[in-house]
Design an enzyme around this catalytic site. Structure first.
Site, PDB file in Angstrom:
ATOM      1  N   GLY A 260      73.024 -31.287 139.300  1.00 26.00           N
ATOM      2  CA  GLY A 260      73.442 -32.403 140.158  1.00 26.00           C
ATOM      3  C   GLY A 260      72.765 -33.675 139.716  1.00 26.00           C
ATOM      4  O   GLY A 260      72.259 -33.764 138.595  1.00 26.00           O
ATOM      5  N   ASN A 261      72.763 -34.679 140.568  1.00 25.67           N
ATOM      6  CA  ASN A 261      72.052 -35.919 140.249  1.00 25.67           C
ATOM      7  C   ASN A 261      71.545 -36.557 141.539  1.00 25.67           C
ATOM      8  O   ASN A 261      71.793 -36.051 142.626  1.00 25.67           O
ATOM      9  CB  ASN A 261      72.949 -36.866 139.441  1.00 25.67           C
ATOM     10  CG  ASN A 261      74.213 -37.218 140.199  1.00 25.67           C
ATOM     11  OD1 ASN A 261      74.172 -37.848 141.239  1.00 25.67           O
ATOM     12  ND2 ASN A 261      75.365 -36.780 139.676  1.00 25.67           N
ATOM     13  N   TYR A 262      70.830 -37.663 141.400  1.00 27.40           N
ATOM     14  CA  TYR A 262      70.126 -38.254 142.543  1.00 27.40           C
ATOM     15  C   TYR A 262      70.995 -39.153 143.427  1.00 27.40           C
ATOM     16  O   TYR A 262      70.470 -39.796 144.329  1.00 27.40           O
ATOM     17  CB  TYR A 262      68.947 -39.082 142.046  1.00 27.40           C
ATOM     18  CG  TYR A 262      67.810 -38.268 141.490  1.00 27.40           C
ATOM     19  CD1 TYR A 262      67.236 -37.263 142.254  1.00 27.40           C
ATOM     20  CD2 TYR A 262      67.306 -38.513 140.214  1.00 27.40           C
ATOM     21  CE1 TYR A 262      66.170 -36.523 141.759  1.00 27.40           C
ATOM     22  CE2 TYR A 262      66.246 -37.775 139.718  1.00 27.40           C
ATOM     23  CZ  TYR A 262      65.678 -36.787 140.491  1.00 27.40           C
ATOM     24  OH  TYR A 262      64.637 -36.063 140.024  1.00 27.40           O
TER      25      TYR A 262
ATOM     26  N   ALA B  35      78.969 -40.436 141.529  1.00 33.91           N
ATOM     27  CA  ALA B  35      78.254 -40.151 140.281  1.00 33.91           C
ATOM     28  C   ALA B  35      78.658 -38.731 139.886  1.00 33.91           C
ATOM     29  O   ALA B  35      78.022 -37.754 140.282  1.00 33.91           O
ATOM     30  CB  ALA B  35      76.755 -40.253 140.508  1.00 33.91           C
TER      31      ALA B  35
END
Ligand code: CTP
Length: 403
Positions: A208-210, A276
């Site tokens: 995943g990402n932030y 994102a």
């Protein structure tokens, strides 16, 4: 238009304060939630008991409640409001507002208010036409406040002229007209994507990402406030829209996001893609938790995810507006404009990770909005809520030009 709206009714000390009770009653009848803020002098003209009984909320007048020491936050009030109405606004209150003299709760609340402010002056005709009052009112106008002009007629002094506070019905109408006109996206369908995507490795792990989703959620909220029908396709985030009119479609992976966008894009007028999206997903997912010893996983093979926005760009109809976001660290403008053309976008919003306060997980953002012809608009660091409004303003003018 006033149903559910949060209105601060500021009352200053003039004889027209007796009309504020009728005004409050009309706001409540129209479905608004009203918080009354009175100056100390206003209480000489109408009692807080009357106003709190009509509004269903204690009146705020002092910075502190004397016996408990409880502090009344003008900042919270200023954020809560959809509109602030100062009626009656005396010459003295207008002068303080014009000059930022924050010596009572009404003025501190006014200075903190992020909402539109409506000012209904009421005073004697000579005070009204005094050069200082004329100048102060024009200063208030220049700050973007809305002046509800006083009417002509017999005044409390028995003189006849301009200075009577506008009738409560007309003040309510002024707000109603304002909110109706500000529904600038009424009838438009808008698709927004937000948040990260999670690409599953096994039942407990993902790539995943932030991304917090804050930028996309702010855009969705503001677009709905402008009257648009908003569908928000959201990856996993810890927030919910503030505007109950926003329809949320929750997804997890990029493939699920693509599917949801494929469903809603054809009927959308505008799509704003803030998500994102993970560029890659594991080639293989496990349906059991990968064990350290047994499975011995020391490498994960990845496959490219679909480029959602590029696929919408391929299917874009005439008149549809497609907006992308680009988060860049190097050669920002060239990369962003290149992305805009590659993905067949109309606008790309660039945020550079180099700017402190911009990008993931912050409440602020600093953006440049880039257009197909290579031109761009640069903005200073602002809250994501303000950035959402800037972006929607640009989209609205672009949409008007295209359609
Ligand atoms: N985007 C998308 N689907 C993807 C990747 C990105 O829809 N698989 C969208 C994002 O929501 C954003 C825009 O494309 O609006 C640009 O995202 P970004 O990650 O900067 O683009 P990439 O094409 O992944 O570019 P990069 O080579 O910089 O990773």
């Amino acid at each position: 238009m006033l149903k559910g709206k949060h209105i601060i009714l500021g009352i200053s000390g003039g004889i027209a304060a007796y009309k504020s009770a009728a005004l409050l009653r009309l706001f409540v009848k129209a479905g608004a939630e009203v918080q009354v803020v009175m100056t100390p002098n206003a209480k000489q003209f109408i009692t807080p008991v009357t106003m709190s009984a009509l509004s269903g909320k204690p009146v705020v007048s002092e910075f502190f409640t004397a016996n408990t020491g409880e502090w009344h936050s003008h900042v919270d009030l200023g954020l809560w409001a959809d509109a602030m109405v100062i009626a009656p606004a005396t010459a003295s209150t207008i002068a303080k507002m014009a000059n930022g003299v924050a010596d009572n709760m009404l003025i501190t609340t006014y200075l903190s208010a992020k909402s539109p402010v409506f000012v209904a002056p009421a005073m004697d005709l000579d005070m009204m036409r005094h050069p200082s009052t004329v100048r102060n009112i024009s200063m208030l106008r220049s700050y973007g406040n809305h002046i509800i002009e006083p009417a002509e007629g017999e005044l409390a002094s028995h003189l006849v002229g301009k200075g009577r506070m506008e009738e409560p019905e007309n003040i309510v109408k002024a707000l109603d007209d304002f909110f109706r006109a500000s529904k600038s996206l009424a009838g438009k369908k808008i698709l927004v994507t937000a948040g990260p995507t999670y690409e599953k490795i096994d039942p407990v792990r993902f790539i995943g990402n932030y991304s917090s989703g804050k930028m996309g959620y702010a855009i969705a909220d503001h677009a709905a406030a402008r009257g648009a029908e908003v569908t928000l396709v959201s990856g996993p985030v810890a927030i919910v829209p503030e505007n109950p009119a926003v329809k949320v479609v929750s997804v997890e992976s990029a493939r699920e996001m693509l599917e949801a966008c494929g469903k809603y894009f054809p009927s959308s007028d505008i799509a704003i893609m803030t998500a994102a999206v993970a560029d890659y997903a594991p080639a293989e997912t496990y349906d059991h938790k990968i064990k350290r010893e047994k499975d011995g996983l020391d490498q994960i093979s990845l496959v490219k995810n679909p480029d959602i926005i590029a696929s919408l760009g391929e299917h874009k109809r005439d008149g549809q507006i497609l907006i992308g976001f680009a988060l860049e660290t190097d050669d920002e403008f060239n990369n962003a404009v290149d992305k805009l053309h590659r993905k067949n976008l109309d606008i790309i919003v660039l945020n550079s990770l180099r700017n402190p306060g911009a990008g993931f997980r912050t409440d602020t953002n600093q953006v440049s909005i880039c257009f197909r012809d290579g031109s761009r608009k640069d903005y200073p660091l602002k809250s994501k809520s303000e950035v959402a409004d800037d972006i929607l303003d640009v989209i609205e003018s672009k949409y008007a030009a295209n359609n």
